[in-house]
Design a protein around this motif. Structure first.
Motif, short mmCIF file in Angstrom:
data_model
loop_
_atom_site.label_atom_id
_atom_site.label_comp_id
_atom_site.label_asym_id
_atom_site.label_seq_id
_atom_site.Cartn_x
_atom_site.Cartn_y
_atom_site.Cartn_z
N GLU A 105 9.10 -2.52 19.30
CA GLU A 105 8.58 -1.55 20.00
C GLU A 105 7.79 -0.50 18.85
O GLU A 105 6.64 -0.28 19.37
CB GLU A 105 9.79 -0.40 20.23
N ASP A 106 8.13 -0.78 17.81
CA ASP A 106 7.41 -0.21 16.69
C ASP A 106 5.90 -0.71 16.75
O ASP A 106 4.99 -0.22 16.45
CB ASP A 106 7.86 0.01 15.50
N GLN A 107 6.04 -1.97 16.58
CA GLN A 107 4.66 -2.97 16.50
C GLN A 107 3.67 -2.71 17.70
O GLN A 107 2.53 -2.75 17.61
CB GLN A 107 5.16 -4.62 16.40
N ALA A 108 4.45 -2.50 19.31
CA ALA A 108 3.52 -2.20 20.22
C ALA A 108 2.89 -0.70 20.26
O ALA A 108 1.98 -0.98 20.82
CB ALA A 108 4.52 -2.39 21.39
N MET A 109 3.31 0.01 19.59
CA MET A 109 2.76 1.46 19.30
C MET A 109 1.41 1.42 18.51
O MET A 109 0.75 2.12 18.46
CB MET A 109 3.80 2.66 18.74
N THR A 110 1.44 0.17 17.48
CA THR A 110 0.17 0.27 16.66
C THR A 110 -0.96 -0.45 17.09
O THR A 110 -0.96 -1.60 17.49
CB THR A 110 0.91 -0.43 15.42
N ALA A 111 -2.00 0.47 17.00
CA ALA A 111 -3.24 -0.06 17.69
C ALA A 111 -3.95 -1.12 16.53
O ALA A 111 -4.55 -1.78 16.93
CB ALA A 111 -4.15 1.09 18.11
N ASP A 112 -3.90 -0.57 15.24
CA ASP A 112 -4.26 -1.38 14.23
C ASP A 112 -3.82 -0.80 12.86
O ASP A 112 -3.02 0.23 12.78
CB ASP A 112 -5.97 -0.97 14.08
N SER A 113 -3.82 -1.56 11.86
CA SER A 113 -2.88 -1.25 10.87
C SER A 113 -3.88 -2.27 9.60
O SER A 113 -4.53 -3.04 9.48
CB SER A 113 -1.59 -1.56 10.45
N MET A 114 -3.82 -1.54 8.42
CA MET A 114 -3.97 -2.13 7.00
C MET A 114 -3.19 -2.00 6.00
O MET A 114 -2.63 -0.80 5.80
CB MET A 114 -5.59 -1.60 6.77
N VAL A 115 -2.92 -2.79 5.17
CA VAL A 115 -2.22 -2.70 3.74
C VAL A 115 -2.93 -2.71 2.54
O VAL A 115 -3.77 -3.96 2.54
CB VAL A 115 -0.97 -3.64 3.96
N VAL A 116 -2.59 -2.06 1.67
CA VAL A 116 -3.33 -2.36 0.41
C VAL A 116 -2.26 -2.06 -0.65
O VAL A 116 -1.24 -1.49 -0.28
CB VAL A 116 -4.40 -1.23 0.18
N TYR A 117 -2.47 -2.39 -1.76
CA TYR A 117 -1.62 -2.19 -2.98
C TYR A 117 -2.27 -1.51 -4.12
O TYR A 117 -3.47 -1.91 -4.19
CB TYR A 117 -1.05 -3.62 -3.50
N GLY A 118 -1.50 -0.67 -4.97
CA GLY A 118 -2.10 0.20 -5.94
C GLY A 118 -0.95 0.39 -6.82
O GLY A 118 0.22 0.74 -6.53
N HIS A 119 -1.39 1.35 -7.84
CA HIS A 119 -0.49 1.93 -8.74
C HIS A 119 -0.99 3.13 -9.36
O HIS A 119 -2.24 3.51 -9.33
CB HIS A 119 -0.23 0.96 -9.83
N THR A 120 0.14 4.07 -9.69
CA THR A 120 -0.41 5.20 -10.52
C THR A 120 0.10 4.96 -11.90
O THR A 120 1.09 4.41 -12.39
CB THR A 120 0.50 6.49 -9.89
N HIS A 121 -0.62 5.92 -12.79
CA HIS A 121 0.07 6.16 -14.09
C HIS A 121 0.47 7.33 -14.25
O HIS A 121 0.30 8.38 -13.61
CB HIS A 121 -1.07 5.84 -15.05
N PRO A 122 1.55 7.61 -15.14
CA PRO A 122 1.99 8.96 -15.37
C PRO A 122 1.26 9.88 -15.85
O PRO A 122 -0.01 9.72 -16.29
CB PRO A 122 3.22 8.47 -16.47
#
Length: 122
Positions: A105-122
């Motif tokens: 159901e969750d996937q059926a609600m998604t029209a589009d998606s994108m995943v990226v990875y990143g990081h923060t520094h203190p």
């Protein structure tokens, strides 16, 4: 002459997912998060994602998932965190079949998606 290695600055790594929901699904998406995904995340011992409702651009939502072991979490299709989450989702949903229906159901609600990875520094 070897130079002393500088101490690397600590960082927090995130999996950042952008979502575009299908029209009319926002309320149900929130309900699934509150009833299933949030409790399963807590049950698995993971941090809740930061959810940002976007007001400009092509995406509706940005979710930031903290990756406790950094990019090493990508070294396996069955990371300990993912395994714990799937087990917790089955518990929260009541059965494997119910969890699968929620994922579908969750996937059926998604029209589009994108995943990226990143990081923060203190």
């Amino acid at each position: 002459m070897a130079q002393a290695a500088e101490k690397e600055e600590a960082r927090t790594t995130y999996r950042i997912e952008y979502l575009k929901l299908k029209p009319g699904t926002q309320q149900r998406w929130i309900e699934l998060g509150e009833k299933y995904f949030g409790p399963a995340t807590k049950e698995a011992g993971l941090d809740q994602p930061k959810i940002v409702w976007l007001t400009t651009g092509r995406w509706d939502i940005m979710m930031m998932f903290k990756m406790p072991r950094g990019m090493a979490m990508l070294d396996s299709h069955n990371s300990p965190e993912q395994t714990a989450f799937r087990k917790a989702m089955v518990k929260v949903a009541g059965s494997e079949e119910a969890a699968k229906k929620i994922y579908d159901e969750d996937q059926a609600m998604t029209a589009d998606s994108m995943v990226v990875y990143g990081h923060t520094h203190p």
